[in-house]
Scaffold this motif. Structure first.
Motif, PDB file in Angstrom:
ATOM      1  N   VAL A   6       0.790  -1.158  -0.082  1.00 33.27           N
ATOM      2  CA  VAL A   6      -0.075   0.117  -0.058  1.00 33.27           C
ATOM      3  C   VAL A   6       0.915   1.203  -0.252  1.00 33.27           C
ATOM      4  O   VAL A   6       0.617   2.193  -0.549  1.00 33.27           O
ATOM      5  CB  VAL A   6      -0.937  -0.033   1.202  1.00 33.27           C
ATOM      6  N   LEU A   7       1.872   1.368   0.638  1.00 29.19           N
ATOM      7  CA  LEU A   7       2.748   2.345   0.822  1.00 29.19           C
ATOM      8  C   LEU A   7       3.467   2.591  -0.640  1.00 29.19           C
ATOM      9  O   LEU A   7       3.720   3.732  -0.939  1.00 29.19           O
ATOM     10  CB  LEU A   7       3.888   2.068   1.857  1.00 29.19           C
ATOM     11  N   LEU A  55      -2.919   2.091   9.239  1.00 28.02           N
ATOM     12  CA  LEU A  55      -1.471   2.344   9.407  1.00 28.02           C
ATOM     13  C   LEU A  55      -0.998   2.917  10.669  1.00 28.02           C
ATOM     14  O   LEU A  55      -1.735   3.908  11.148  1.00 28.02           O
ATOM     15  CB  LEU A  55      -0.896   2.886   8.320  1.00 28.02           C
ATOM     16  N   THR A  56       0.023   2.735  11.062  1.00 22.67           N
ATOM     17  CA  THR A  56       0.583   3.244  12.436  1.00 22.67           C
ATOM     18  C   THR A  56       1.910   3.789  12.246  1.00 22.67           C
ATOM     19  O   THR A  56       2.923   3.152  11.535  1.00 22.67           O
ATOM     20  CB  THR A  56       0.389   2.483  13.752  1.00 22.67           C
ATOM     21  N   GLY A  57       2.499   4.619  13.120  1.00 26.05           N
ATOM     22  CA  GLY A  57       3.938   4.873  13.163  1.00 26.05           C
ATOM     23  C   GLY A  57       4.571   5.389  11.862  1.00 26.05           C
ATOM     24  O   GLY A  57       3.980   6.233  11.288  1.00 26.05           O
ATOM     25  N   GLU A  58       5.655   4.891  11.586  1.00 24.74           N
ATOM     26  CA  GLU A  58       6.456   5.231  10.254  1.00 24.74           C
ATOM     27  C   GLU A  58       5.650   4.839   8.948  1.00 24.74           C
ATOM     28  O   GLU A  58       5.621   5.748   8.209  1.00 24.74           O
ATOM     29  CB  GLU A  58       7.813   4.569  10.284  1.00 24.74           C
ATOM     30  N   ALA A  59       4.777   3.993   8.913  1.00 28.00           N
ATOM     31  CA  ALA A  59       4.060   3.561   7.784  1.00 28.00           C
ATOM     32  C   ALA A  59       3.060   4.605   7.663  1.00 28.00           C
ATOM     33  O   ALA A  59       2.708   5.133   6.359  1.00 28.00           O
ATOM     34  CB  ALA A  59       3.499   2.227   7.864  1.00 28.00           C
ATOM     35  N   ARG A  62       4.851   7.981   6.389  1.00 29.79           N
ATOM     36  CA  ARG A  62       5.086   7.719   4.716  1.00 29.79           C
ATOM     37  C   ARG A  62       3.963   7.962   4.040  1.00 29.79           C
ATOM     38  O   ARG A  62       3.895   8.788   3.113  1.00 29.79           O
ATOM     39  CB  ARG A  62       5.850   6.130   4.580  1.00 29.79           C
ATOM     40  N   LYS A  63       2.727   7.233   4.506  1.00 29.32           N
ATOM     41  CA  LYS A  63       1.703   7.550   3.477  1.00 29.32           C
ATOM     42  C   LYS A  63       1.161   9.005   3.699  1.00 29.32           C
ATOM     43  O   LYS A  63       0.910   9.614   2.508  1.00 29.32           O
ATOM     44  CB  LYS A  63       0.285   6.714   4.052  1.00 29.32           C
ATOM     45  N   LEU A  64       1.114   9.656   4.910  1.00 24.30           N
ATOM     46  CA  LEU A  64       0.875  11.156   5.066  1.00 24.30           C
ATOM     47  C   LEU A  64       1.760  12.006   4.118  1.00 24.30           C
ATOM     48  O   LEU A  64       1.306  12.692   3.369  1.00 24.30           O
ATOM     49  CB  LEU A  64       0.418  11.335   6.403  1.00 24.30           C
ATOM     50  N   ALA A  65       2.870  11.741   4.228  1.00 24.78           N
ATOM     51  CA  ALA A  65       3.889  12.434   3.358  1.00 24.78           C
ATOM     52  C   ALA A  65       3.665  12.247   1.973  1.00 24.78           C
ATOM     53  O   ALA A  65       3.822  13.305   1.283  1.00 24.78           O
ATOM     54  CB  ALA A  65       5.395  11.909   3.704  1.00 24.78           C
ATOM     55  N   SER A  66       3.285  11.229   1.517  1.00 23.15           N
ATOM     56  CA  SER A  66       2.991  10.968  -0.072  1.00 23.15           C
ATOM     57  C   SER A  66       1.635  11.731  -0.349  1.00 23.15           C
ATOM     58  O   SER A  66       1.725  12.263  -1.371  1.00 23.15           O
ATOM     59  CB  SER A  66       2.763   9.393  -0.219  1.00 23.15           C
TER      60      SER A  66
END
Length: 107
Positions: A6-7, A55-59, A62-66
């Motif tokens: 997904v990421l 999704l939690t934490g780093e995942a 990363r999703k939010l940054a994308s």
């Protein structure tokens, strides 16, 4: 589908959207259209996926940054296209007026 996949999809959409921005900056509207279709395929894949767990934490980060990058690039693409769209709209309106004028005056 795992969260890594997904990421990867989100990051792929972000990359293609950035390529779309580069095409818009170069006023390469054909390339922009091709990339838009390509991006749509990724988005369709994302739509069919339903996360079983959020999704939690780093995942999640990363999703939010994308997503933030996708939205920023999309906003810039729209800003770059606005003058072109105004010009196109003007051309279409002029064409419509030209076709209407002869009928109005019986020519």
């Amino acid at each position: 589908m795992s969260y890594i996949n997904v990421l990867s999809l989100y990051e792929s959409v972000a990359e293609v959207t950035h390529q779309m921005l580069l095409a818009a900056q170069q006023q390469d509207w054909d390339k922009l259209g091709e990339l838009e279709k390509y991006c749509g395929r990724y988005v369709e894949k994302l739509k069919t996926f339903e996360e079983l767990e959020p999704l939690t934490g780093e995942a999640y980060a990363r999703k939010l940054a994308s997503i933030k990058q996708i939205l920023a690039d999309d906003r810039e693409i729209r800003n770059l296209m606005a003058p072109w769209m105004v010009k196109l709209n003007s051309m279409l309106n002029n064409s419509h007026t030209e076709h209407k004028s002869p009928r109005a005056y019986g020519s």
